[in-house]
Design a protein around this motif. Sequence first.
Motif, PDB file in Angstrom:
ATOM      1  N   UNK A 130      -2.913  14.139   2.333  1.00 53.05           N
ATOM      2  CA  UNK A 130      -3.041  12.919   1.546  1.00 53.05           C
ATOM      3  C   UNK A 130      -3.735  13.262   0.234  1.00 53.05           C
ATOM      4  N   UNK A 131      -3.078  12.934  -0.886  1.00 50.57           N
ATOM      5  CA  UNK A 131      -3.660  13.227  -2.201  1.00 50.57           C
ATOM      6  C   UNK A 131      -3.784  11.985  -3.074  1.00 50.57           C
ATOM      7  N   UNK A 137       0.865  -1.168   0.000  1.00 52.80           N
ATOM      8  CA  UNK A 137       0.000   0.000   0.000  1.00 52.80           C
ATOM      9  C   UNK A 137       0.902   1.217   0.000  1.00 52.80           C
ATOM     10  N   UNK A 138       0.712   2.077  -0.971  1.00 52.93           N
ATOM     11  CA  UNK A 138       1.489   3.313  -1.067  1.00 52.93           C
ATOM     12  C   UNK A 138       0.543   4.492  -0.979  1.00 52.93           C
ATOM     13  N   UNK A 139       1.018   5.548  -0.374  1.00 54.68           N
ATOM     14  CA  UNK A 139       0.236   6.770  -0.253  1.00 54.68           C
ATOM     15  C   UNK A 139       1.085   7.947  -0.707  1.00 54.68           C
ATOM     16  N   UNK A 140       0.422   8.987  -1.175  1.00 55.25           N
ATOM     17  CA  UNK A 140       1.131  10.186  -1.621  1.00 55.25           C
ATOM     18  C   UNK A 140       0.592  11.393  -0.869  1.00 55.25           C
ATOM     19  N   UNK A 141       1.534  12.187  -0.362  1.00 52.68           N
ATOM     20  CA  UNK A 141       1.194  13.420   0.325  1.00 52.68           C
ATOM     21  C   UNK A 141       1.789  14.589  -0.451  1.00 52.68           C
ATOM     22  N   UNK A 145      -6.224   9.181  -7.079  1.00 49.14           N
ATOM     23  CA  UNK A 145      -5.560  10.462  -6.873  1.00 49.14           C
ATOM     24  C   UNK A 145      -6.620  11.549  -6.784  1.00 49.14           C
ATOM     25  N   UNK A 146      -6.550  12.346  -5.731  1.00 48.61           N
ATOM     26  CA  UNK A 146      -7.449  13.475  -5.533  1.00 48.61           C
ATOM     27  C   UNK A 146      -7.457  14.323  -6.809  1.00 48.61           C
ATOM     28  N   UNK A 166       1.340  12.312  -9.543  1.00 46.19           N
ATOM     29  CA  UNK A 166       1.071  11.486  -8.361  1.00 46.19           C
ATOM     30  C   UNK A 166       0.727  10.057  -8.766  1.00 46.19           C
ATOM     31  N   UNK A 167      -0.146   9.887  -9.752  1.00 45.96           N
ATOM     32  CA  UNK A 167      -0.509   8.545 -10.204  1.00 45.96           C
ATOM     33  C   UNK A 167       0.692   7.779 -10.727  1.00 45.96           C
ATOM     34  N   UNK A 168       1.546   8.449 -11.480  1.00 42.35           N
ATOM     35  CA  UNK A 168       2.766   7.810 -12.003  1.00 42.35           C
ATOM     36  C   UNK A 168       3.689   7.411 -10.854  1.00 42.35           C
TER      37      UNK A 168
END
Length: 186
Positions: free
Chosen positions: A82-83, A73-77, A107-108, A116-118
Amino acid sequence: MNPLSPPSGMHAELAVLDAGELEAEFVESAHRILATLVGGGAALGWINPPSRDDVAELLGQVVAAVPAGDAALRVAYLDRRLVGLGYWLRYGRPTHRPHADLEKIAVDAAAHGRGVGRALTSALMADAREAGIEVLTLDARGDNAGALHLYRSLGFTEYGRLPNFVAFGERRYDKVFCMLDFRRQR
């Protein structure tokens, strides 16, 4: 750094969640992203926006599978907010255990076009390779041109399509199957 909270002092960073308890703030943020995207018609597997409990249960299942190497699980800030999030799960069938399915990349909308998606997909691909996954699969709704373009640009190839398979109210969309074979890259 607590992987369940946004990193400090960083403009943008991806962090892997561990199998610890999911913080309420993270679940709320993930729910906001998923519910908003689905409410806007995004192809994430739900017809109606998921409830907070649905999102908490889904994330709990993914996080619980991480220690055994059966998920990532990966998350991006961005700016401590959190986006985006994404995950893969190893297939459960014994004959399919060497493989995993990339199940969601979300992705928000406010962060679209910022890579972000990449970044999430690339990080999940690296996690899969490190976990010994041989083939990483995914499926996407046929009208999701942006996602399909992203996956192709990262090396995924289409291996099948079910015409008019995805039902969204009265509308029907193709279900597109893609794969990334790490065995060819070793």
